[in-house]
Motif scaffolding. Structure first.
Motif, PDB file in Angstrom:
ATOM      1  N   ILE A 116       0.837  -1.195   0.000  1.00  0.00           N
ATOM      2  CA  ILE A 116       0.000   0.000   0.000  1.00  0.00           C
ATOM      3  C   ILE A 116       0.874   1.249   0.000  1.00  0.00           C
ATOM      4  O   ILE A 116       0.622   2.206  -0.741  1.00  0.00           O
ATOM      5  N   ALA A 117       1.928   1.250   0.828  1.00  0.00           N
ATOM      6  CA  ALA A 117       2.833   2.399   0.888  1.00  0.00           C
ATOM      7  C   ALA A 117       3.504   2.631  -0.460  1.00  0.00           C
ATOM      8  O   ALA A 117       3.670   3.782  -0.901  1.00  0.00           O
ATOM      9  N   SER A 118       3.878   1.563  -1.130  1.00  0.00           N
ATOM     10  CA  SER A 118       4.510   1.686  -2.438  1.00  0.00           C
ATOM     11  C   SER A 118       3.551   2.310  -3.448  1.00  0.00           C
ATOM     12  O   SER A 118       3.951   3.158  -4.259  1.00  0.00           O
ATOM     13  N   LEU A 150       0.352   4.435   5.349  1.00  0.00           N
ATOM     14  CA  LEU A 150       0.516   5.877   5.212  1.00  0.00           C
ATOM     15  C   LEU A 150       1.675   6.367   6.072  1.00  0.00           C
ATOM     16  O   LEU A 150       2.444   7.240   5.656  1.00  0.00           O
ATOM     17  N   ALA A 151       1.827   5.797   7.254  1.00  0.00           N
ATOM     18  CA  ALA A 151       2.948   6.168   8.119  1.00  0.00           C
ATOM     19  C   ALA A 151       4.282   5.816   7.457  1.00  0.00           C
ATOM     20  O   ALA A 151       5.272   6.538   7.613  1.00  0.00           O
ATOM     21  N   LEU A 152       4.322   4.694   6.719  1.00  0.00           N
ATOM     22  CA  LEU A 152       5.538   4.315   6.000  1.00  0.00           C
ATOM     23  C   LEU A 152       5.813   5.253   4.829  1.00  0.00           C
ATOM     24  O   LEU A 152       6.964   5.610   4.552  1.00  0.00           O
ATOM     25  N   ALA A 153       4.737   5.643   4.125  1.00  0.00           N
ATOM     26  CA  ALA A 153       4.890   6.454   2.912  1.00  0.00           C
ATOM     27  C   ALA A 153       5.077   7.929   3.207  1.00  0.00           C
ATOM     28  O   ALA A 153       5.650   8.660   2.400  1.00  0.00           O
ATOM     29  N   GLY A 154       4.592   8.374   4.374  1.00  0.00           N
ATOM     30  CA  GLY A 154       4.655   9.799   4.675  1.00  0.00           C
ATOM     31  C   GLY A 154       4.316  10.072   6.124  1.00  0.00           C
ATOM     32  O   GLY A 154       4.974   9.583   7.032  1.00  0.00           O
ATOM     33  N   GLU A 155       3.220  10.808   6.331  1.00  0.00           N
ATOM     34  CA  GLU A 155       2.859  11.258   7.674  1.00  0.00           C
ATOM     35  C   GLU A 155       1.352  11.116   7.888  1.00  0.00           C
ATOM     36  O   GLU A 155       0.554  11.489   7.028  1.00  0.00           O
ATOM     37  N   ALA A 213       2.011  12.646   1.916  1.00  0.00           N
ATOM     38  CA  ALA A 213       3.088  11.809   1.374  1.00  0.00           C
ATOM     39  C   ALA A 213       3.673  12.521   0.173  1.00  0.00           C
ATOM     40  O   ALA A 213       2.930  12.860  -0.766  1.00  0.00           O
ATOM     41  N   ASP A 214       4.954  12.775   0.209  1.00  0.00           N
ATOM     42  CA  ASP A 214       5.636  13.470  -0.885  1.00  0.00           C
ATOM     43  C   ASP A 214       4.960  14.792  -1.223  1.00  0.00           C
ATOM     44  O   ASP A 214       4.832  15.162  -2.403  1.00  0.00           O
TER      45      ASP A 214
END
Length: 363
Positions: free
Chosen positions: A203-205, A233-238, A257-258
């Motif tokens: 999902i993060a990817s 979402l925590a892995l991908a951003g905030e 995220a980004d």
């Protein structure tokens, strides 16, 4: 990242404010006018010519110079100095003509009726004058705008259409297609929904890989063993908030995220739609630089109950100016499919009594 039931829910107004904080309208795109339906105008659009550009017939008949037939009647027929010209509605009048006579005004070779100058004629610029604003900045292009744009000679229009990635987890792909249709109707570009397994890394990817203006993740927001969207979402951003005071849709989450806003929607249809209307639609409006779809009003056919402290979304069927409540949380799909809108009851109210005029968010 599981939100415990005892954790405080963020008020909906605060969640919307945080979700759109720092969001700026997307870059404009110049598109053929016929492809802009539903998109927001990037700036004011003005007519660059008169419409019509020359006098035009409003009805079928004889195009004549009014002065040449003044006083014509059955008792005083007038023989025109030149053969009369037949003109169809919408056609340009001959150079010397300034009025239209009906077919029966001509008997044989003479006129037996008259009309004042301008009768049955659309004068230059009467439909649309050069310099007239056809679209205000932020206005969503509607079907009648397309007609005005064509009349104004505007073949291309600068618009803003946010690109939105839809990431569907688990078995939420059919619901993602429904959300994609709503996003498109609201002037966004949803692309093709991406389906990923219930895995935080996957999902993060998908969140990071999306080259878009905003990301919506569908499903996996609850405390279940296969619910991993918030952790992703925590892995991908905030994660800015997990748990919004909206019923139904309490497990929704927002984040970044980004540099892009990310909205996590529950996987239940009524909850996902509630969150989209209350949070997703304002996000699209902020990215478009305009307002969302205008609410419509109607009179409640029966009482609506709500919970103090929570923003309740109640799905409705609006018809003939009346609004029939269908239900909110845990609404069966068979009833949800009847809805063509929803009302949002603010957290300070216990509901609305029968007969109240309410605003309806269209679906």
């Amino acid at each position: 990242m599981t939100r415990h039931a005892s954790a405080a829910l963020m008020p909906l107004a605060d969640a919307v404010a945080r979700l759109v904080s720092g969001v700026v309208p997307v870059a404009e795109r110049v598109l053929p006018a016929t492809l802009t339906l539903g998109f927001a105008a990037a700036h004011d659009v003005v007519a660059n010519r008169n419409s019509p550009e020359r006098p035009t017939a409003l009805r079928d008949g004889w195009a004549v110079e009014a002065e040449g037939v003044t006083g014509a009647s059955a008792y005083a027929p007038i023989l025109p100095s030149a053969p009369p010209v037949w003109v169809e509605a919408g056609e340009i009048l001959p150079d010397c003509a300034d009025t239209m006579l009906p077919p029966e005004a001509l008997e044989g070779r003479t006129f037996v009726a008259d009309a004042p100058a301008g009768d049955g004629v659309r004068r230059p610029g009467e439909d649309l004058a050069a310099g007239t604003r056809v679209l205000a900045a932020g206005t969503r292009v509607g079907p009648l705008h397309l007609l005005a744009l064509a009349a104004a000679g505007l073949a291309q229009v600068p618009v803003r259409s946010p690109r939105v990635a839809l990431v569907a987890t688990g078995g939420s792909a059919p619901l993602a297609e429904t959300l994609a249709a709503l996003i498109a109707a609201d002037g966004g570009d949803p692309g093709t929904p991406v389906t990923v397994p219930d895995d935080p890394a996957a999902i993060a990817s998908a969140i990071r890989a999306a080259a878009v203006d905003a990301v919506l993740v569908l499903g996996g927001t609850g405390p279940g063993r296969t619910d991993h969207s918030v952790a992703a979402l925590a892995l991908a951003g905030e994660v800015l908030a997990h748990g919004i005071a909206i019923r139904s849709g309490e497990t929704a989450a927002i984040g970044r995220a980004d540099g892009r806003s990310v909205l996590l929607l529950p996987g239940r249809p009524e909850a996902a739609l509630s969150v989209y209307l209350a949070l997703g639609r304002p996000l699209l409006a902020a990215l478009s630089g305009g307002d969302g779809p205008e609410p419509v009003s109607g009179i409640l056919t029966r009482k609506v109950s709500a919970t103090i402290g929570v923003s309740d979304v109640v799905f409705v069927r609006r018809h003939a100016g009346v609004v029939e409540p269908l239900g909110g949380a845990d609404l069966a799909l068979s009833r949800l499919a009847e809805a063509n809108g929803a009302i949002l009851v603010p957290p300070e109210l216990e509901g609305y009594p029968e007969g109240t005029t309410v605003e309806v968010l269209t679906l």
